[in-house]
Design a protein around this motif. Sequence first.
Motif, PDB file in Angstrom:
ATOM      1  N   ARG A   5       0.810  -1.213   0.000  1.00  0.00           N
ATOM      2  CA  ARG A   5       0.000   0.000   0.000  1.00  0.00           C
ATOM      3  C   ARG A   5       0.850   1.272   0.000  1.00  0.00           C
ATOM      4  O   ARG A   5       0.341   2.373  -0.079  1.00  0.00           O
ATOM      5  N   ALA A   6       2.150   1.129   0.112  1.00  0.00           N
ATOM      6  CA  ALA A   6       3.022   2.311   0.177  1.00  0.00           C
ATOM      7  C   ALA A   6       3.180   2.951  -1.193  1.00  0.00           C
ATOM      8  O   ALA A   6       2.957   2.312  -2.221  1.00  0.00           O
ATOM      9  N   GLU A   7       3.580   4.222  -1.181  1.00  0.00           N
ATOM     10  CA  GLU A   7       3.692   4.940  -2.447  1.00  0.00           C
ATOM     11  C   GLU A   7       5.038   4.750  -3.117  1.00  0.00           C
ATOM     12  O   GLU A   7       5.170   4.889  -4.319  1.00  0.00           O
ATOM     13  N   SER A   8       6.073   4.453  -2.334  1.00  0.00           N
ATOM     14  CA  SER A   8       7.378   4.244  -2.950  1.00  0.00           C
ATOM     15  C   SER A   8       7.669   2.750  -2.969  1.00  0.00           C
ATOM     16  O   SER A   8       7.168   2.005  -2.135  1.00  0.00           O
TER      17      SER A   8
ATOM     18  N   PRO B  30       9.720   1.337   0.650  1.00  0.00           N
ATOM     19  CA  PRO B  30       9.367   2.310   1.693  1.00  0.00           C
ATOM     20  C   PRO B  30       9.958   1.956   3.056  1.00  0.00           C
ATOM     21  O   PRO B  30      10.255   0.798   3.330  1.00  0.00           O
ATOM     22  N   GLN B  31      10.129   2.993   3.877  1.00  0.00           N
ATOM     23  CA  GLN B  31      10.339   2.755   5.295  1.00  0.00           C
ATOM     24  C   GLN B  31       8.956   2.899   5.926  1.00  0.00           C
ATOM     25  O   GLN B  31       8.319   3.934   5.781  1.00  0.00           O
ATOM     26  N   LEU B  32       8.473   1.836   6.565  1.00  0.00           N
ATOM     27  CA  LEU B  32       7.105   1.870   7.072  1.00  0.00           C
ATOM     28  C   LEU B  32       7.044   2.457   8.472  1.00  0.00           C
ATOM     29  O   LEU B  32       7.966   2.300   9.268  1.00  0.00           O
ATOM     30  N   SER B  33       5.939   3.154   8.770  1.00  0.00           N
ATOM     31  CA  SER B  33       5.707   3.638  10.128  1.00  0.00           C
ATOM     32  C   SER B  33       5.585   2.461  11.071  1.00  0.00           C
ATOM     33  O   SER B  33       4.959   1.451  10.730  1.00  0.00           O
TER      34      SER B  33
ATOM     35  N   ALA C  61       2.065   1.527  11.564  1.00  0.00           N
ATOM     36  CA  ALA C  61       1.455   0.888  10.400  1.00  0.00           C
ATOM     37  C   ALA C  61       1.781  -0.600  10.380  1.00  0.00           C
ATOM     38  O   ALA C  61       0.951  -1.426  10.006  1.00  0.00           O
TER      39      ALA C  61
ATOM     40  N   LEU D 187       1.760  11.691   5.415  1.00  0.00           N
ATOM     41  CA  LEU D 187       1.758  12.155   4.026  1.00  0.00           C
ATOM     42  C   LEU D 187       1.965  11.014   3.040  1.00  0.00           C
ATOM     43  O   LEU D 187       1.367  10.997   1.966  1.00  0.00           O
ATOM     44  N   VAL D 188       2.852  10.069   3.371  1.00  0.00           N
ATOM     45  CA  VAL D 188       3.076   8.946   2.456  1.00  0.00           C
ATOM     46  C   VAL D 188       2.703   7.634   3.150  1.00  0.00           C
ATOM     47  O   VAL D 188       3.273   6.594   2.865  1.00  0.00           O
ATOM     48  N   SER D 189       1.737   7.698   4.061  1.00  0.00           N
ATOM     49  CA  SER D 189       1.344   6.535   4.839  1.00  0.00           C
ATOM     50  C   SER D 189       1.005   5.344   3.928  1.00  0.00           C
ATOM     51  O   SER D 189       0.392   5.540   2.882  1.00  0.00           O
TER      52      SER D 189
ATOM     53  N   GLY E  89       4.076   4.575   4.547  1.00  0.00           N
ATOM     54  CA  GLY E  89       5.510   4.855   4.575  1.00  0.00           C
ATOM     55  C   GLY E  89       5.807   6.030   5.493  1.00  0.00           C
ATOM     56  O   GLY E  89       4.904   6.601   6.083  1.00  0.00           O
TER      57      GLY E  89
END
Lengths: 101, 368
Positions: free
Chosen positions: A22-25, A28-31, A34, B336-338, B340
């Motif tokens: 689901r990440a945009e990149s 990604p480095q995930l929260s 999350a 913003l990039v959740s 991520g």
Amino acid sequence: VRSDTFVGALYKLLKAENIADRAESPYPQLSAEAIVAANPEVVVLVDDETPASVGARPGWDTIAAVQARRICELDDDQLSRPGPHIIDGLESLADCLYPDE
Amino acid sequence: MANPVGQSGNQAVGQRRLPRAWWRPAGGSSFRQVGAFGIAAVALLVCATAAMLIGPAGINADDVIRALAKHLVGADVYVAPQVDAIVWKIRLPRVLLAGLAGATLAFSGAAYQGVFRNPLADPYLLGVASGAGLAGALAIVLDAPLTLGDFSLLPLVSFAGAMGSVLLAYGIARVGGQTPNTTLILAGVALSSLSVSAISYLLILDNQNVSSVLAWLLGSFNGTTWRDLSYVLPYALPAGAVIFMHGRLLNVMQLDDHEATLLGVDVQRTKTVILIAASLATAAAVSVVGVVGFVGLLAPHIVRLLIGPDYRCLLPVVTLTGAALLILADLGSRTLVSPGELPVGVVTSFVGAPFFLFLLRRQRRAYF
């Protein structure tokens, strides 16, 4: 990594559901929250982290993979490099995802 | 404006009046100052609440409140363990650390601006933050023993780097007893790039992956634990107390050194004490959070626009504002990039750098 990347393609091949999709990149480095919210069943480590070190991260004790001890430490030379060793990587990843088969 | 002593014809009347004791309420515009304090406190509360309620995990407000009630007042309510962990172990320490770091960077920025009489001084632009980061990175790479029980020594190591940078920048920029704005900033920026490249080199050499290098260089609150808070607080609190107690002296220091000396201020001693406190506070924040830019510039300037330059009121309001700003920036960095994460420094620089350019362009110093 997302499943549309070289590294992520292996997971797709093994029909694993990837929480990074689901990440945009692509990488990604995930929260932290999350990851806890996504509650993955398996965690695959390909860096210096160990099952003990990720299990000790705040909140990770509630993640299914940590509770069931399904954290695999795999060799990133086999999993992340486009070369013939990728087959070995794929096999160890399959063992990690489906230990009973 | 109540101005019984200062009679200089200078535009900035506020700077020229002889300040009263720091604990006494300010005369003249005190209503406005109390109002600004209230507004800043409300803004901080709103930002902190929003940051607690919003996040990539998409927990509804009800559950957040229940989880908080369970821990804070021991309410006997059921909260799903996952929600509980996210709210109490991940989100709350993160919001608190962002607030603490924002407050710290903001009052340090205000203190630097006061000591250097330079509206563009900021822990980031002076190279203090990157100097602290460099020393910290060096200690980590060398595997130096960094804890004494529950007490982290990393801030002290970073402090050495911070002091080194600020003295170096100031020493380089000083020309014949004067420290021109541009030279100080140039020296700081140059030192900062030097430190940043050294940090990158060290961390990459140490076989860290690139995203952890980025987290260190641009700051990140991802993975914050309660322990991180306990690392910063023992340094930030005393440093903040020292700076707050020097509010009155910082006002006098806005005169030039000679005039301040004539008014009975030990200028050299005051400068040294404030610089040490500000650098220690910056170092403590940087050693845990990484190098976050521009908060120390944004908060003091916004507040000066609202209430003027009186440091006794400026410092508390700046502290609240800085906390609110960084909490808000961190909220951006994780939504913003959740799902991520953006490094929080990306968000602050995105807002802060244009603001800096605006100040550079303006330079009328009408409100400094």
